[in-house]
Design a protein around this motif. Sequence first.
Motif, PDB file in Angstrom:
ATOM      1  N   ARG A 242      43.399  56.983   4.520  1.00 32.93           N
ATOM      2  CA  ARG A 242      43.832  56.466   3.141  1.00 32.93           C
ATOM      3  C   ARG A 242      45.054  55.730   3.592  1.00 32.93           C
ATOM      4  O   ARG A 242      45.227  54.580   3.034  1.00 32.93           O
ATOM      5  CB  ARG A 242      43.723  57.432   2.121  1.00 32.93           C
ATOM      6  CG  ARG A 242      44.535  56.948   0.729  1.00 32.93           C
ATOM      7  CD  ARG A 242      44.766  58.130  -0.192  1.00 32.93           C
ATOM      8  NE  ARG A 242      45.921  58.826   0.399  1.00 32.93           N
ATOM      9  CZ  ARG A 242      46.538  59.748  -0.231  1.00 32.93           C
ATOM     10  NH1 ARG A 242      46.054  60.347  -1.241  1.00 32.93           N
ATOM     11  NH2 ARG A 242      47.601  60.390   0.206  1.00 32.93           N
ATOM     12  N   ASP A 243      46.094  56.227   4.240  1.00 36.58           N
ATOM     13  CA  ASP A 243      47.265  55.762   4.404  1.00 36.58           C
ATOM     14  C   ASP A 243      47.299  54.545   5.310  1.00 36.58           C
ATOM     15  O   ASP A 243      47.833  53.387   4.861  1.00 36.58           O
ATOM     16  CB  ASP A 243      48.260  56.766   4.856  1.00 36.58           C
ATOM     17  CG  ASP A 243      48.516  58.069   3.971  1.00 36.58           C
ATOM     18  OD1 ASP A 243      48.210  57.875   3.034  1.00 36.58           O
ATOM     19  OD2 ASP A 243      48.708  59.154   4.652  1.00 36.58           O
ATOM     20  N   LEU A 244      46.799  54.440   6.440  1.00 30.47           N
ATOM     21  CA  LEU A 244      47.002  53.568   7.205  1.00 30.47           C
ATOM     22  C   LEU A 244      46.014  52.336   6.885  1.00 30.47           C
ATOM     23  O   LEU A 244      46.179  51.182   6.928  1.00 30.47           O
ATOM     24  CB  LEU A 244      46.627  53.801   8.809  1.00 30.47           C
ATOM     25  CG  LEU A 244      46.553  52.612   9.843  1.00 30.47           C
ATOM     26  CD1 LEU A 244      47.865  51.908   9.810  1.00 30.47           C
ATOM     27  CD2 LEU A 244      46.159  53.360  11.114  1.00 30.47           C
ATOM     28  N   GLY A 245      44.829  52.737   6.501  1.00 28.67           N
ATOM     29  CA  GLY A 245      43.741  51.753   5.849  1.00 28.67           C
ATOM     30  C   GLY A 245      44.469  50.979   4.812  1.00 28.67           C
ATOM     31  O   GLY A 245      44.063  49.667   4.580  1.00 28.67           O
ATOM     32  N   GLY A 246      45.047  51.708   3.824  1.00 29.33           N
ATOM     33  CA  GLY A 246      45.627  50.808   2.659  1.00 29.33           C
ATOM     34  C   GLY A 246      46.744  50.045   3.132  1.00 29.33           C
ATOM     35  O   GLY A 246      46.804  48.818   2.454  1.00 29.33           O
ATOM     36  N   LEU A 247      47.664  50.301   4.082  1.00 29.96           N
ATOM     37  CA  LEU A 247      48.648  49.452   4.790  1.00 29.96           C
ATOM     38  C   LEU A 247      47.912  48.240   5.225  1.00 29.96           C
ATOM     39  O   LEU A 247      48.288  47.073   5.168  1.00 29.96           O
ATOM     40  CB  LEU A 247      49.443  50.318   5.721  1.00 29.96           C
ATOM     41  CG  LEU A 247      50.268  49.113   6.485  1.00 29.96           C
ATOM     42  CD1 LEU A 247      51.407  48.736   5.522  1.00 29.96           C
ATOM     43  CD2 LEU A 247      51.207  49.956   7.624  1.00 29.96           C
ATOM     44  N   LEU A 248      46.658  48.510   6.007  1.00 30.13           N
ATOM     45  CA  LEU A 248      46.207  47.291   6.724  1.00 30.13           C
ATOM     46  C   LEU A 248      45.491  46.266   5.697  1.00 30.13           C
ATOM     47  O   LEU A 248      45.629  45.155   6.097  1.00 30.13           O
ATOM     48  CB  LEU A 248      45.116  47.822   7.715  1.00 30.13           C
ATOM     49  CG  LEU A 248      45.648  48.723   8.933  1.00 30.13           C
ATOM     50  CD1 LEU A 248      44.386  48.999   9.734  1.00 30.13           C
ATOM     51  CD2 LEU A 248      46.668  47.695   9.724  1.00 30.13           C
ATOM     52  N   MET A 249      44.954  46.708   4.613  1.00 29.47           N
ATOM     53  CA  MET A 249      44.347  46.128   3.689  1.00 29.47           C
ATOM     54  C   MET A 249      45.395  45.165   2.945  1.00 29.47           C
ATOM     55  O   MET A 249      45.393  43.803   2.657  1.00 29.47           O
ATOM     56  CB  MET A 249      43.761  46.870   2.495  1.00 29.47           C
ATOM     57  CG  MET A 249      42.420  47.509   3.068  1.00 29.47           C
ATOM     58  SD  MET A 249      41.160  46.463   3.820  1.00 29.47           S
ATOM     59  CE  MET A 249      40.487  45.922   2.135  1.00 29.47           C
TER      60      MET A 249
ATOM     61  N   LEU B 259      53.514  55.511   1.153  1.00 29.15           N
ATOM     62  CA  LEU B 259      51.960  55.511   1.742  1.00 29.15           C
ATOM     63  C   LEU B 259      51.065  55.566   0.394  1.00 29.15           C
ATOM     64  O   LEU B 259      50.232  54.789   0.510  1.00 29.15           O
ATOM     65  CB  LEU B 259      51.839  56.624   2.425  1.00 29.15           C
ATOM     66  CG  LEU B 259      52.570  56.347   3.781  1.00 29.15           C
ATOM     67  CD1 LEU B 259      52.271  57.804   4.707  1.00 29.15           C
ATOM     68  CD2 LEU B 259      52.016  55.315   4.651  1.00 29.15           C
ATOM     69  N   ALA B 260      51.376  56.146  -0.694  1.00 30.13           N
ATOM     70  CA  ALA B 260      50.504  56.277  -1.870  1.00 30.13           C
ATOM     71  C   ALA B 260      50.437  54.993  -2.459  1.00 30.13           C
ATOM     72  O   ALA B 260      49.486  54.304  -2.948  1.00 30.13           O
ATOM     73  CB  ALA B 260      51.138  57.444  -2.862  1.00 30.13           C
ATOM     74  N   ALA B 261      51.807  54.132  -2.529  1.00 30.64           N
ATOM     75  CA  ALA B 261      51.942  52.769  -3.060  1.00 30.64           C
ATOM     76  C   ALA B 261      50.911  51.793  -2.336  1.00 30.64           C
ATOM     77  O   ALA B 261      50.359  51.055  -2.972  1.00 30.64           O
ATOM     78  CB  ALA B 261      53.484  52.420  -3.010  1.00 30.64           C
ATOM     79  N   VAL B 262      50.945  52.076  -0.947  1.00 34.82           N
ATOM     80  CA  VAL B 262      50.012  51.347  -0.187  1.00 34.82           C
ATOM     81  C   VAL B 262      48.466  51.369  -0.707  1.00 34.82           C
ATOM     82  O   VAL B 262      47.853  50.333  -0.720  1.00 34.82           O
ATOM     83  CB  VAL B 262      49.934  51.596   1.520  1.00 34.82           C
ATOM     84  CG1 VAL B 262      48.883  50.770   2.069  1.00 34.82           C
ATOM     85  CG2 VAL B 262      51.410  51.489   2.020  1.00 34.82           C
ATOM     86  N   VAL B 263      48.138  52.719  -0.849  1.00 35.39           N
ATOM     87  CA  VAL B 263      46.727  52.721  -1.107  1.00 35.39           C
ATOM     88  C   VAL B 263      46.467  52.345  -2.800  1.00 35.39           C
ATOM     89  O   VAL B 263      45.460  51.825  -3.173  1.00 35.39           O
ATOM     90  CB  VAL B 263      46.318  54.351  -1.134  1.00 35.39           C
ATOM     91  CG1 VAL B 263      45.038  54.331  -1.695  1.00 35.39           C
ATOM     92  CG2 VAL B 263      46.517  54.820   0.398  1.00 35.39           C
ATOM     93  N   ALA B 264      47.474  52.484  -3.420  1.00 36.01           N
ATOM     94  CA  ALA B 264      47.177  52.110  -4.871  1.00 36.01           C
ATOM     95  C   ALA B 264      47.143  50.622  -5.089  1.00 36.01           C
ATOM     96  O   ALA B 264      46.520  50.123  -5.733  1.00 36.01           O
ATOM     97  CB  ALA B 264      48.423  52.597  -5.886  1.00 36.01           C
TER      98      ALA B 264
END
Length: 482
Positions: free
Chosen positions: A238-245, A292-297
């Motif tokens: 979830r965390d790294l994936g959200g950042l990459l997106m 990191l939660a902000a990345v995913v959101a």
Amino acid sequence: MPGDLYLLAGRYRLIERLGQGGAGTVWRAIDEVLDRQVAVKQVRVPEGLSPHGRAEFTDRAIHEARSAGRLRDPAIVLVHDVVLESGQPWIIMDIVSGRSLDKVIKEQGALPPAFVAAVGLRVLSALEVAHAHGMLHQDVKPANILLDADGSAMLTDFGIAAPMGGQGDRFGSAGSPGYMAPERLNEQPSGPSSDLWSLGASLYTAVQGRGPFERALPAAVAAAVLLHEPPFPANAGRDLGGLLMAMLAKDPAARPTTPQVRAALSALTGAAPRGSLARSGGRRRWLLPAVLAAVVALGAGGWYAVSVAGGQQEIGKFASAPNPCKLLTDAQAAQIMKGVPERSLTRPGECQWLVRERPARRLVVRAWTEKPDGDLGGPQVAIRRFTSEKASRDAAKGTVMRQSYGGVSEVTGVGEVAILQNGFLRHTNSNKSGNSDSTLLFRTSNLLGEVIWHREDVSVESPQDKGPAIDAARLISAELSK
């Protein structure tokens, strides 16, 4: 092609070919003066250039290699020398043991997220140094990321690096389609966020085992970069994936900044990020999960760091960006363009009015907002972005091959502040005509807007037609003030 015993510049004896790509060929060589091994890059000169064009390309390659030679960072492969022999540029670099990231991926498949985040931090460090010196790498990809025996990463191949604010590679040789930011494929000006996009694509490939826009044909890859969102990298978590997106957002303004990427990657590796997060101590450790939660959101739609200041920062006048297609009426666009235009939302945050009749002309309107970042409120972040854009665009003034840019001038009556720059791209088959652009950038509170007036098949002797861009921007500014 030089043989195994070719002696370059009376000093560098080529031993073996190490690799070959679109930008050139790399050789292992012996520096016979210092008796040491070096890597020698034979820069590929594009085919079909006139003698004048070839000389311009060579001069640019030498200038940019010298600029890259001033960069110093543990994650940067050092450039020692650049020589010209028989009209061919050659770049002399450190030779680095280890394997490229793309080979490691081919051998091992998807790599662990924490390892990928650590690689990202090293490459990000190299990019920060380059950007601080006003240089863009332009070819960040797994093949140019080298992994040493201890797993440390280094960024190599600054051979096609370019100054900030340029119109991308004007000779068509730089970069790989799956790792080139959308603005570069569209031949729009590049910035640090373009390199960060390429880094995001590279880390995506490392953690997922395949590229984010992998297709069978290069043209299909380029189309996917421009038109499609990549699948979420499930292997990243979830965390790294959200950042990459978020790093792969189509709109440069929606991507995370360098400090934000560093903070998120540092949290994923357990390393202390630079700046306020690194100094904040235990009482703010809770901020890292929040970041990191902000990345995913927010995902690919935009990513902004959580403020580390105690209070709530000012958002600004605009909570979200307005629909650019509603900032001008079709009647207003028709009057400005002196024709009947077709309107279309070309991508999020961008609207286009197109008149197809000859001469073809296009009016493009973009709008985006800046959010609070750290101790800065939205308007202050927008001021910082506007100032950076102004400096980058002014630095592009001049002519390189077929592309010319004028200086940046201030425009009154549009937002709180506005600038305009004219550009001209000569046709490849004629020096007498080309395409003309007048680009106006403005800021109002935390909102940035851009208006581009584009004309095709214009005579080089025709005066710049900046009036439509200014007229459209003033109407948009009035609409925003309601």
